[in-house]
Design a protein around this motif. Structure first.
Motif, PDB file in Angstrom:
ATOM      1  N   ARG A 434       0.824  -1.197   0.000  1.00  0.00           N
ATOM      2  CA  ARG A 434       0.000   0.000   0.000  1.00  0.00           C
ATOM      3  C   ARG A 434       0.865   1.256   0.000  1.00  0.00           C
ATOM      4  NH1 ARG A 434      -2.774  -0.482   4.592  1.00  0.00           N
ATOM      5  NH2 ARG A 434      -1.893   1.280   5.729  1.00  0.00           N
ATOM      6  N   LEU A 435       1.951   1.229   0.765  1.00  0.00           N
ATOM      7  CA  LEU A 435       2.837   2.396   0.783  1.00  0.00           C
ATOM      8  C   LEU A 435       3.487   2.606  -0.583  1.00  0.00           C
ATOM      9  CD1 LEU A 435       4.635   2.047   4.245  1.00  0.00           C
ATOM     10  CD2 LEU A 435       2.547   3.265   3.679  1.00  0.00           C
ATOM     11  N   ASN A 436       3.924   1.504  -1.214  1.00  0.00           N
ATOM     12  CA  ASN A 436       4.531   1.622  -2.544  1.00  0.00           C
ATOM     13  C   ASN A 436       3.526   2.135  -3.570  1.00  0.00           C
ATOM     14  OD1 ASN A 436       7.047   0.744  -1.681  1.00  0.00           O
ATOM     15  ND2 ASN A 436       6.555  -1.421  -2.041  1.00  0.00           N
ATOM     16  N   ASP A 437       2.274   1.658  -3.479  1.00  0.00           N
ATOM     17  CA  ASP A 437       1.250   2.124  -4.416  1.00  0.00           C
ATOM     18  C   ASP A 437       0.997   3.620  -4.256  1.00  0.00           C
ATOM     19  OD1 ASP A 437       1.015  -0.402  -5.395  1.00  0.00           O
ATOM     20  OD2 ASP A 437      -0.780  -0.919  -4.218  1.00  0.00           O
ATOM     21  N   LEU A 438       0.990   4.086  -3.013  1.00  0.00           N
ATOM     22  CA  LEU A 438       0.804   5.520  -2.785  1.00  0.00           C
ATOM     23  C   LEU A 438       1.917   6.330  -3.447  1.00  0.00           C
ATOM     24  CD1 LEU A 438      -0.224   5.621   1.002  1.00  0.00           C
ATOM     25  CD2 LEU A 438      -1.650   6.272  -0.931  1.00  0.00           C
ATOM     26  N   GLU A 439       3.160   5.894  -3.241  1.00  0.00           N
ATOM     27  CA  GLU A 439       4.284   6.622  -3.826  1.00  0.00           C
ATOM     28  C   GLU A 439       4.284   6.538  -5.347  1.00  0.00           C
ATOM     29  OE1 GLU A 439       7.743   5.089  -1.955  1.00  0.00           O
ATOM     30  OE2 GLU A 439       7.384   6.113  -0.037  1.00  0.00           O
ATOM     31  N   ASN A 440       3.926   5.381  -5.893  1.00  0.00           N
ATOM     32  CA  ASN A 440       3.926   5.216  -7.356  1.00  0.00           C
ATOM     33  C   ASN A 440       2.851   6.077  -8.009  1.00  0.00           C
ATOM     34  OD1 ASN A 440       6.049   3.396  -7.251  1.00  0.00           O
ATOM     35  ND2 ASN A 440       4.696   1.620  -7.075  1.00  0.00           N
ATOM     36  N   ILE A 441       1.685   6.195  -7.375  1.00  0.00           N
ATOM     37  CA  ILE A 441       0.622   7.034  -7.939  1.00  0.00           C
ATOM     38  C   ILE A 441       1.086   8.483  -8.025  1.00  0.00           C
ATOM     39  CG2 ILE A 441      -1.634   8.039  -7.405  1.00  0.00           C
ATOM     40  CD1 ILE A 441      -2.526   5.305  -6.439  1.00  0.00           C
ATOM     41  N   ALA A 442       1.753   8.955  -6.997  1.00  0.00           N
ATOM     42  CA  ALA A 442       2.236  10.334  -7.017  1.00  0.00           C
ATOM     43  C   ALA A 442       3.352  10.523  -8.042  1.00  0.00           C
ATOM     44  CB  ALA A 442       2.715  10.736  -5.620  1.00  0.00           C
ATOM     45  N   GLN A 455       3.944   8.266   8.324  1.00  0.00           N
ATOM     46  CA  GLN A 455       2.909   8.058   9.332  1.00  0.00           C
ATOM     47  C   GLN A 455       2.012   6.871   8.990  1.00  0.00           C
ATOM     48  OE1 GLN A 455       0.730  11.587  10.282  1.00  0.00           O
ATOM     49  NE2 GLN A 455       2.539  12.784  10.778  1.00  0.00           N
ATOM     50  N   ALA A 456       2.671   5.729   8.728  1.00  0.00           N
ATOM     51  CA  ALA A 456       1.955   4.473   8.448  1.00  0.00           C
ATOM     52  C   ALA A 456       0.993   4.619   7.272  1.00  0.00           C
ATOM     53  CB  ALA A 456       1.206   3.990   9.689  1.00  0.00           C
ATOM     54  N   GLY A 457       1.363   5.424   6.294  1.00  0.00           N
ATOM     55  CA  GLY A 457       0.530   5.591   5.116  1.00  0.00           C
ATOM     56  C   GLY A 457      -0.592   6.586   5.284  1.00  0.00           C
ATOM     57  N   ARG A 458      -0.602   7.335   6.399  1.00  0.00           N
ATOM     58  CA  ARG A 458      -1.661   8.315   6.597  1.00  0.00           C
ATOM     59  C   ARG A 458      -1.336   9.657   5.957  1.00  0.00           C
ATOM     60  NH1 ARG A 458      -2.292   7.810  12.969  1.00  0.00           N
ATOM     61  NH2 ARG A 458      -0.124   7.248  12.729  1.00  0.00           N
ATOM     62  N   GLU A 459      -0.094   9.851   5.510  1.00  0.00           N
ATOM     63  CA  GLU A 459       0.284  11.101   4.849  1.00  0.00           C
ATOM     64  C   GLU A 459       1.246  10.792   3.712  1.00  0.00           C
ATOM     65  OE1 GLU A 459       2.272  15.508   5.722  1.00  0.00           O
ATOM     66  OE2 GLU A 459       1.874  14.120   7.372  1.00  0.00           O
ATOM     67  N   LEU A 460       1.043  11.458   2.595  1.00  0.00           N
ATOM     68  CA  LEU A 460       1.896  11.313   1.424  1.00  0.00           C
ATOM     69  C   LEU A 460       2.467  12.688   1.101  1.00  0.00           C
ATOM     70  CD1 LEU A 460       2.950   9.510  -0.883  1.00  0.00           C
ATOM     71  CD2 LEU A 460       0.938  10.206  -2.207  1.00  0.00           C
ATOM     72  N   ARG A 461       3.795  12.793   1.165  1.00  0.00           N
ATOM     73  CA  ARG A 461       4.464  14.057   0.841  1.00  0.00           C
ATOM     74  C   ARG A 461       5.071  13.966  -0.545  1.00  0.00           C
ATOM     75  NH1 ARG A 461       7.259  16.198   6.485  1.00  0.00           N
ATOM     76  NH2 ARG A 461       5.296  16.277   7.660  1.00  0.00           N
ATOM     77  N   ILE A 485      -6.015   8.426  -5.720  1.00  0.00           N
ATOM     78  CA  ILE A 485      -5.855   7.476  -4.614  1.00  0.00           C
ATOM     79  C   ILE A 485      -7.214   6.992  -4.134  1.00  0.00           C
ATOM     80  CG2 ILE A 485      -5.102   7.266  -2.214  1.00  0.00           C
ATOM     81  CD1 ILE A 485      -2.788   9.143  -2.889  1.00  0.00           C
ATOM     82  N   GLN A 486      -8.161   7.921  -4.038  1.00  0.00           N
ATOM     83  CA  GLN A 486      -9.497   7.555  -3.574  1.00  0.00           C
ATOM     84  C   GLN A 486     -10.192   6.610  -4.544  1.00  0.00           C
ATOM     85  OE1 GLN A 486     -11.777  10.971  -2.532  1.00  0.00           O
ATOM     86  NE2 GLN A 486     -13.666   9.852  -2.191  1.00  0.00           N
ATOM     87  N   ASP A 487      -9.952   6.780  -5.819  1.00  0.00           N
ATOM     88  CA  ASP A 487     -10.614   5.939  -6.816  1.00  0.00           C
ATOM     89  C   ASP A 487      -9.956   4.577  -6.981  1.00  0.00           C
ATOM     90  OD1 ASP A 487     -12.361   7.998  -7.242  1.00  0.00           O
ATOM     91  OD2 ASP A 487     -11.298   8.794  -8.988  1.00  0.00           O
ATOM     92  N   GLU A 488      -8.617   4.497  -6.823  1.00  0.00           N
ATOM     93  CA  GLU A 488      -7.900   3.285  -7.191  1.00  0.00           C
ATOM     94  C   GLU A 488      -7.447   2.432  -6.016  1.00  0.00           C
ATOM     95  OE1 GLU A 488      -4.665   4.266  -9.732  1.00  0.00           O
ATOM     96  OE2 GLU A 488      -5.921   5.274 -11.239  1.00  0.00           O
ATOM     97  N   MET A 489      -7.479   2.962  -4.791  1.00  0.00           N
ATOM     98  CA  MET A 489      -6.913   2.223  -3.663  1.00  0.00           C
ATOM     99  C   MET A 489      -7.961   2.006  -2.574  1.00  0.00           C
ATOM    100  SD  MET A 489      -3.081   3.755  -3.157  1.00  0.00           S
ATOM    101  CE  MET A 489      -2.841   2.597  -1.815  1.00  0.00           C
ATOM    102  N   THR A 490      -7.705   0.982  -1.750  1.00  0.00           N
ATOM    103  CA  THR A 490      -8.512   0.706  -0.570  1.00  0.00           C
ATOM    104  C   THR A 490      -7.611   0.857   0.644  1.00  0.00           C
ATOM    105  OG1 THR A 490      -9.884  -0.857  -1.804  1.00  0.00           O
ATOM    106  CG2 THR A 490      -9.960  -0.971   0.615  1.00  0.00           C
ATOM    107  N   TYR A 491      -8.020   1.667   1.617  1.00  0.00           N
ATOM    108  CA  TYR A 491      -7.165   1.965   2.760  1.00  0.00           C
ATOM    109  C   TYR A 491      -8.056   2.371   3.929  1.00  0.00           C
ATOM    110  CZ  TYR A 491      -8.167   6.495   0.711  1.00  0.00           C
ATOM    111  OH  TYR A 491      -8.813   7.569   0.157  1.00  0.00           O
TER     112      TYR A 491
END
Length: 510
Positions: A434-442, A455-461, A485-491
């Motif tokens: 999930r963390l890698n997906d967040l970074e890859n989307i950005a 912060q355990a995936g609660r913030e993406l800088r 992120i809201q459309d493509e991920m579940t968190y």
């Protein structure tokens, strides 16, 4: 003799002539000096006269200037007075006109009033005649007709009121979900959260491997006595300077750990000493459990709890649910319930009490076939808690019907505390993915140079290049990343996207 006399006479004559000459010279000098003095006096007199005339002229000019200024002031004052007089005269004329107009209007009003009185008398007579005709035609008196009219108006008003109530209810249903989300989000934001992960094993560190043999004892009698006294499994393997204490009961593991520490410190390790130390540690742990329960109740401002409930709350410190410490979860749920109840206008103290006690069924002293919610409600009822508190405990997993507003609040806050990021144990692979997906989307957006999930995936800088994206585009980029992120991920919970754009100028002084 004659010569002497002649000489004397000559001397006297000479002296007389010299005196006459001297007197003449002195007189001429005196006359000259007097003439010069008279001339000087005349010059000085003329000079003083000129100075006096000049000063007189200056004084005269200054006086004329002052007189002119005073005349100007007087003239200005006169003009102002004349202007004020004109204004007053105009106001007086206006007041006079208004007074005359008001007098005319008053006369008209008096005339109209008298006319209205006459017309009202005529209308009253006509109404009385019409009322008599209507009563004769309908066969009803005026009071009976009035009662029928009131009844019809009352029915109409009730119909309109019911329609209005239905509209309000429909509007409330439409806005209820939005308002509930707002309250839940505000409640989560106002509670600071912590994470606590518990395991089923405890690693006990020792100074050297020689202690392992003393713990095992002759033919393993020491380790068997310790296992029998504490109810845990002690694993002594080749791991350097470590002993593993395994048990699903954290209290037993804690007792074994403390007992081992005291035995190794004391140096006397044998079965009798082991039983003595374990019994002593059990009493210490029991006292610590009660102290923890009291401190928790005091910290949360909850009073009047039964001593047995306080002991159960203290036991939560050594329990975990899906890796989440049970006491921390109960405290967090209590704070969430208090804040949400305050937002809804309910009793925050009673909500906090229900939130703290909602999971007491997870630390039973005896085996039970009931679920933890029903067993916790049974315990609360046994120890004289109020009916709404017991119902909130029993219904927070929908195992019984909710009778009060406390029950849904406890249920929602329990879910919030358990579902927030980092609260409960996750599969490591899924967490990292999930963390890698967040970074890859950005990183998929142009202009992005670096991304960090914190912060355990609660913030993406998101770090962007200052030469590629301007200030206006940073806000759009943050919104686009959030939407993707809201459309493509579940968190669980929510993810904060922070876009950082900065310019750095670096030089070196050599």
């Amino acid at each position: 003799m004659d010569i002497i006399i002649f000489t004397i006479i000559s001397l006297i004559v000479g002296i007389g002539i010299g005196f006459m000459i001297f007197r003449f010279v002195i007189k001429s000098k005196y006359n000259k000096m007097m003439s010069e003095a008279a001339n000087d006096a005349e010059v000085l007199k003329q000079k003083k006269l000129l100075e006096v005339k000049e000063e007189f002229l200056n004084k005269k000019a200054q006086l004329e200037k002052e007189v002119q200024q005073r005349n100007q002031h007087i003239l200005q004052s006169e003009n102002k007075i004349k202007q004020r007089e004109m204004n007053l005269a105009q106001r007086q004329e206006a007041l006079t006109r208004r007074k005359n107009e008001m007098d005319r209007q008053q006369n008209n009003l008096d005339a109209q009033q008298s006319l209205l009185v006459k017309k009202q008398e005529e209308i009253d007579k006509m109404q009385q005649m019409e009322r008599e005709k209507l009563e004769a035609i309908s066969g009803l008196s005026a009071e009976e007709a009035k009662e029928k009219l009131i009844v019809s108006l009352k029915d109409e008003a009730q119909t309109n009121a019911q329609s209005y109530i239905n509209e309000i209810m429909d509007d409330a249903k439409m806005t209820a979900a939005k308002e509930a989300k707002r309250i839940v989000i505000q409640t989560i934001q106002r509670v600071a959260t912590e994470t606590a992960i518990e395991n089923s094993v405890t690693v006990f560190h020792i100074d050297n491997d020689e202690v392992k043999g003393r713990i095992i004892g002759r033919e393993g009698r020491n380790i068997r006595a310790l296992e029998a006294a504490t109810g845990v499994e002690i694993v002594v393997d080749d791991t350097p300077e470590a002993i593993v204490i395994s048990a699903f009961d954290p209290v037993r593991r804690e007792i074994c750990r403390l007992a081992l520490h005291q035995l190794i410190t004391d140096g006397r390790i044998h079965p009798a000493r082991i039983e003595e130390v374990v019994a002593k540690v059990k009493r210490q742990v029991d006292e610590e459990v009660i102290e923890t329960g009291k401190r928790t109740a005091i910290d949360l401002g909850i009073h009047g709890l039964h001593p047995e409930l306080i002991r159960i709350i203290g036991k939560m410190k050594y329990r975990s649910s899906y890796g989440q410490n049970l006491l921390q979860h109960a405290r967090e749920t209590a704070n969430l319930c208090s804040i949400m109840a305050a937002e809804l206008g309910l009793n925050p103290k009673k909500a906090k009490r229900a939130g703290l006690l909602h999971d007491i069924g997870k630390v039973p002293d005896e085996e039970t076939e009931l679920s933890h919610a029903l067993y916790g409600s049974k315990l609360a009822e046994q120890y004289k808690e109020k009916a709404d508190i017991c119902n909130a405990i029993a219904a927070h997993h929908d195992e019984t019907e909710m009778n009060t507003l406390l029950a849904p609040i406890v249920q929602v806050c329990d879910a919030i505390s358990g579902a927030r990021p980092g609260a409960r144990r996750e599969i490591v692979e899924a967490y990292i993915k999930r963390l890698n997906d967040l970074e890859n989307i950005a990183m998929s957006y142009p202009g992005v140079t670096k991304t960090y999930a914190i912060q355990a995936g609660r913030e993406l800088r998101v770090i962007v290049g200052a030469d590629k994206i301007d200030d206006g585009q940073t806000a759009n980029l943050s919104a686009e990343i959030a939407k993707k992120i809201q459309d493509e991920m579940t968190y669980p919970g929510q993810v904060k996207i922070t876009v950082i754009r900065e310019i750095r100028a670096i030089n070196y002084a050599k």
